[in-house]
Motif scaffolding. Structure first.
Motif, mmCIF file in Angstrom:
data_model
loop_
_atom_site.group_PDB
_atom_site.id
_atom_site.type_symbol
_atom_site.label_atom_id
_atom_site.label_comp_id
_atom_site.label_asym_id
_atom_site.label_seq_id
_atom_site.Cartn_x
_atom_site.Cartn_y
_atom_site.Cartn_z
ATOM 1 N N ASP A 188 0.823 -1.207 0.000
ATOM 2 C CA ASP A 188 0.000 0.000 0.000
ATOM 3 C C ASP A 188 0.863 1.266 0.000
ATOM 4 O OD1 ASP A 188 -2.183 -1.616 0.004
ATOM 5 O OD2 ASP A 188 -2.735 -1.262 2.095
ATOM 6 N N GLU A 189 1.897 1.277 0.829
ATOM 7 C CA GLU A 189 2.754 2.464 0.908
ATOM 8 C C GLU A 189 3.546 2.650 -0.386
ATOM 9 O OE1 GLU A 189 4.486 3.071 5.169
ATOM 10 O OE2 GLU A 189 4.158 0.910 4.888
ATOM 11 N N TRP A 190 4.057 1.568 -0.948
ATOM 12 C CA TRP A 190 4.806 1.678 -2.196
ATOM 13 C C TRP A 190 3.896 2.085 -3.360
ATOM 14 C CZ3 TRP A 190 9.631 2.486 -3.078
ATOM 15 C CH2 TRP A 190 10.587 2.059 -2.158
ATOM 16 N N ALA A 191 2.657 1.652 -3.307
ATOM 17 C CA ALA A 191 1.717 2.040 -4.365
ATOM 18 C C ALA A 191 1.528 3.550 -4.384
ATOM 19 C CB ALA A 191 0.379 1.333 -4.149
ATOM 20 N N ARG A 192 1.457 4.163 -3.216
ATOM 21 C CA ARG A 192 1.329 5.623 -3.158
ATOM 22 C C ARG A 192 2.593 6.299 -3.698
ATOM 23 N NH1 ARG A 192 -1.402 4.389 1.759
ATOM 24 N NH2 ARG A 192 0.531 4.628 2.969
ATOM 25 N N VAL A 193 3.759 5.743 -3.360
ATOM 26 C CA VAL A 193 5.021 6.316 -3.839
ATOM 27 C C VAL A 193 5.128 6.217 -5.350
ATOM 28 C CG1 VAL A 193 7.539 6.038 -3.819
ATOM 29 C CG2 VAL A 193 6.248 5.878 -1.675
ATOM 30 N N LEU A 194 4.698 5.079 -5.904
ATOM 31 C CA LEU A 194 4.871 4.818 -7.327
ATOM 32 C C LEU A 194 3.691 5.282 -8.169
ATOM 33 C CD1 LEU A 194 6.437 1.259 -7.019
ATOM 34 C CD2 LEU A 194 7.631 3.390 -7.543
ATOM 35 N N GLY A 195 2.627 5.741 -7.523
ATOM 36 C CA GLY A 195 1.498 6.276 -8.256
ATOM 37 C C GLY A 195 0.653 5.225 -8.948
ATOM 38 N N ALA A 196 0.384 4.127 -8.261
ATOM 39 C CA ALA A 196 -0.462 3.061 -8.814
ATOM 40 C C ALA A 196 -1.283 2.475 -7.684
ATOM 41 C CB ALA A 196 0.388 1.976 -9.480
ATOM 42 N N SER A 197 -2.368 1.808 -8.035
ATOM 43 C CA SER A 197 -3.159 1.153 -7.005
ATOM 44 C C SER A 197 -2.422 -0.091 -6.522
ATOM 45 C CB SER A 197 -4.529 0.757 -7.564
ATOM 46 O OG SER A 197 -4.403 -0.337 -8.464
ATOM 47 N N PRO A 198 -2.615 -0.494 -5.266
ATOM 48 C CA PRO A 198 -1.949 -1.703 -4.757
ATOM 49 C C PRO A 198 -2.246 -2.935 -5.607
ATOM 50 C CG PRO A 198 -2.897 -0.451 -2.951
ATOM 51 C CD PRO A 198 -3.379 0.197 -4.205
ATOM 52 N N ARG A 199 -3.494 -3.075 -6.061
ATOM 53 C CA ARG A 199 -3.850 -4.254 -6.857
ATOM 54 C C ARG A 199 -3.102 -4.259 -8.189
ATOM 55 N NH1 ARG A 199 -10.112 -5.647 -7.670
ATOM 56 N NH2 ARG A 199 -9.832 -5.886 -5.406
ATOM 57 N N THR A 200 -3.073 -3.099 -8.853
ATOM 58 C CA THR A 200 -2.353 -3.013 -10.133
ATOM 59 C C THR A 200 -0.866 -3.279 -9.944
ATOM 60 O OG1 THR A 200 -3.942 -1.415 -11.023
ATOM 61 C CG2 THR A 200 -1.764 -1.488 -12.049
ATOM 62 N N LEU A 201 -0.292 -2.704 -8.905
ATOM 63 C CA LEU A 201 1.132 -2.885 -8.637
ATOM 64 C C LEU A 201 1.459 -4.354 -8.372
ATOM 65 C CD1 LEU A 201 3.651 -1.097 -8.465
ATOM 66 C CD2 LEU A 201 3.285 -0.968 -5.991
ATOM 67 N N ALA A 202 0.633 -5.000 -7.550
ATOM 68 C CA ALA A 202 0.866 -6.416 -7.232
ATOM 69 C C ALA A 202 0.746 -7.282 -8.475
ATOM 70 C CB ALA A 202 -0.127 -6.880 -6.169
ATOM 71 N N ARG A 203 -0.250 -6.977 -9.321
ATOM 72 C CA ARG A 203 -0.450 -7.782 -10.536
ATOM 73 C C ARG A 203 0.732 -7.634 -11.491
ATOM 74 N NH1 ARG A 203 -4.835 -5.696 -11.897
ATOM 75 N NH2 ARG A 203 -4.178 -4.341 -13.617
ATOM 76 N N HIS A 204 1.190 -6.392 -11.691
ATOM 77 C CA HIS A 204 2.316 -6.165 -12.593
ATOM 78 C C HIS A 204 3.594 -6.785 -12.038
ATOM 79 C CE1 HIS A 204 0.463 -2.466 -14.843
ATOM 80 N NE2 HIS A 204 -0.201 -3.589 -15.019
ATOM 81 N N PHE A 205 3.783 -6.697 -10.724
ATOM 82 C CA PHE A 205 4.994 -7.245 -10.112
ATOM 83 C C PHE A 205 5.052 -8.761 -10.305
ATOM 84 C CE2 PHE A 205 7.698 -8.829 -6.745
ATOM 85 C CZ PHE A 205 8.741 -7.929 -6.735
ATOM 86 N N GLU A 206 3.949 -9.437 -10.037
ATOM 87 C CA GLU A 206 3.929 -10.893 -10.176
ATOM 88 C C GLU A 206 4.063 -11.315 -11.633
ATOM 89 O OE1 GLU A 206 1.070 -13.156 -8.001
ATOM 90 O OE2 GLU A 206 0.978 -11.710 -6.358
ATOM 91 N N ARG A 207 3.488 -10.529 -12.543
ATOM 92 C CA ARG A 207 3.595 -10.880 -13.956
ATOM 93 C C ARG A 207 5.041 -10.782 -14.435
ATOM 94 N NH1 ARG A 207 0.124 -7.077 -17.339
ATOM 95 N NH2 ARG A 207 1.940 -5.718 -17.092
ATOM 96 N N GLU A 208 5.784 -9.796 -13.966
ATOM 97 C CA GLU A 208 7.145 -9.587 -14.451
ATOM 98 C C GLU A 208 8.191 -10.413 -13.716
ATOM 99 O OE1 GLU A 208 8.775 -6.139 -15.798
ATOM 100 O OE2 GLU A 208 6.932 -5.222 -16.535
ATOM 101 N N THR A 209 7.935 -10.773 -12.464
ATOM 102 C CA THR A 209 8.939 -11.528 -11.701
ATOM 103 C C THR A 209 8.546 -12.981 -11.470
ATOM 104 O OG1 THR A 209 7.979 -10.982 -9.527
ATOM 105 C CG2 THR A 209 9.586 -9.423 -10.462
ATOM 106 N N GLY A 210 7.261 -13.303 -11.618
ATOM 107 C CA GLY A 210 6.808 -14.654 -11.318
ATOM 108 C C GLY A 210 6.723 -14.932 -9.833
ATOM 109 N N MET A 211 6.816 -13.891 -9.014
ATOM 110 C CA MET A 211 6.792 -14.037 -7.558
ATOM 111 C C MET A 211 5.894 -12.972 -6.944
ATOM 112 S SD MET A 211 10.789 -14.480 -6.479
ATOM 113 C CE MET A 211 11.777 -15.892 -6.949
ATOM 114 N N SER A 212 5.374 -13.293 -5.775
ATOM 115 C CA SER A 212 4.717 -12.257 -4.986
ATOM 116 C C SER A 212 5.796 -11.383 -4.362
ATOM 117 C CB SER A 212 3.873 -12.886 -3.876
ATOM 118 O OG SER A 212 4.720 -13.522 -2.916
#
Length: 272
Positions: A188-212
């Motif tokens: 949640d805190e990183w989402a505010r820093v990076l300007g994205a919703s937590p759900r979007t950030l988590a989805r993109h992160f897992e798609r690109e790294t294959g990890m939570s």
């Protein structure tokens, strides 16, 4: 040209780049190359027309290849297949002992990067190969080369790397966590820093790294711990730097991931 340079983003920290020795063709199917690297020295991104075994008899190496970072200590090596762009840097002063291996269907090695355990026998074979002049004793050199390739197939392979995303925003995030692994801010805190919703950030992160994020951070902390243990830092200091509430919590994570405590890991990797 058998060695080609590629542009790529640099690893964390002020690296000093050293040139990749020019080599147009392998004079032998297996060739050893030795070089001393000071802490902070790094080869620029490049690729070879042959396979490579990245190894150091002492010191800690960081190898970046195909959006993954590997931390290699003297009991391990990294198999880098032909044509893969990679760059290697020394996290501490290192005795770089490298193998170049020509393509051969009989090798039986993977077409991806793989971390290999290095047995005492393989270590000594690599060192010996680097000290022998092929022209002085062709038969002996050929036997050594055959033993090296046989031993490579016999080494245990495992996956212990840190996936690195391609998205610029995610890269900045991962680099910040790499530089400060004790940063306890959540999604949640990183989402505010990076300007994205937590759900979007988590989805993109897992798609690109294959990890939570949780799994990725555990892997990051493990690799930083291995790096720092090899440099001689105490487990208590490492636990604090990684953001653990206590040394026992850090020890538990390390034991779950490696099967031994940090001190046992260090003792198992001391010469003799």
């Amino acid at each position: 040209m058998s060695i080609s340079r590629h542009e790529g983003s640099s690893a964390a920290g002020p690296w000093k780049e050293v040139p990749v020795p020019p080599l147009r063709a392998l004079p032998w199917p297996v060739m050893a190359r030795s070089q001393e690297l000071a802490a902070g020295e790094r080869f620029p991104p490049h690729a070879h027309d042959w396979n490579q075994v990245v190894f150091a008899t002492h010191g800690v190496l960081q190898v970046t290849a195909r959006n993954a970072r590997h931390v290699i200590t003297p009991q391990q090596a990294l198999w880098v297949p032909t044509g893969m762009v990679h760059h290697t840097g020394a996290l501490s002063a290192a005795a770089f002992r490298n193998l170049y291996v020509a393509d051969d269907p009989a090798l039986g090695m993977p077409d991806r990067c793989a971390v290999l355990d290095v047995s005492p026998l393989l270590r000594e074979l690599i060192v010996e190969l680097g000290q022998v002049r092929p022209d002085d004793d062709v038969g002996y050199y050929a036997h050594l080369s055959a033993l090296v390739t046989m031993q490579l197939r016999r080494q245990r392979q495992h996956v212990r790397h840190l996936p690195w995303p391609q998205d610029g925003r995610l890269q900045r995030w991962c680099q910040a966590l790499h530089d400060q692994p004790g940063d306890a801010r959540g999604m949640d805190e990183w989402a505010r820093v990076l300007g994205a919703s937590p759900r979007t950030l988590a989805r993109h992160f897992e798609r690109e790294t294959g990890m939570s994020l949780r799994t990725w951070r555990t892997r990051l902390r493990l690799l930083r711990a291995i790096e720092w243990l090899a440099q001689g830092r105490s487990p208590t200091v490492i636990a604090h730097e990684l953001g653990y509430a206590s040394a026992s919590a850090f020890n538990y994570m390390f034991r779950v991931e490696t099967g031994m405590s940090p001190l046992q890991w260090r003792r198992a990797r001391q010469p003799g």
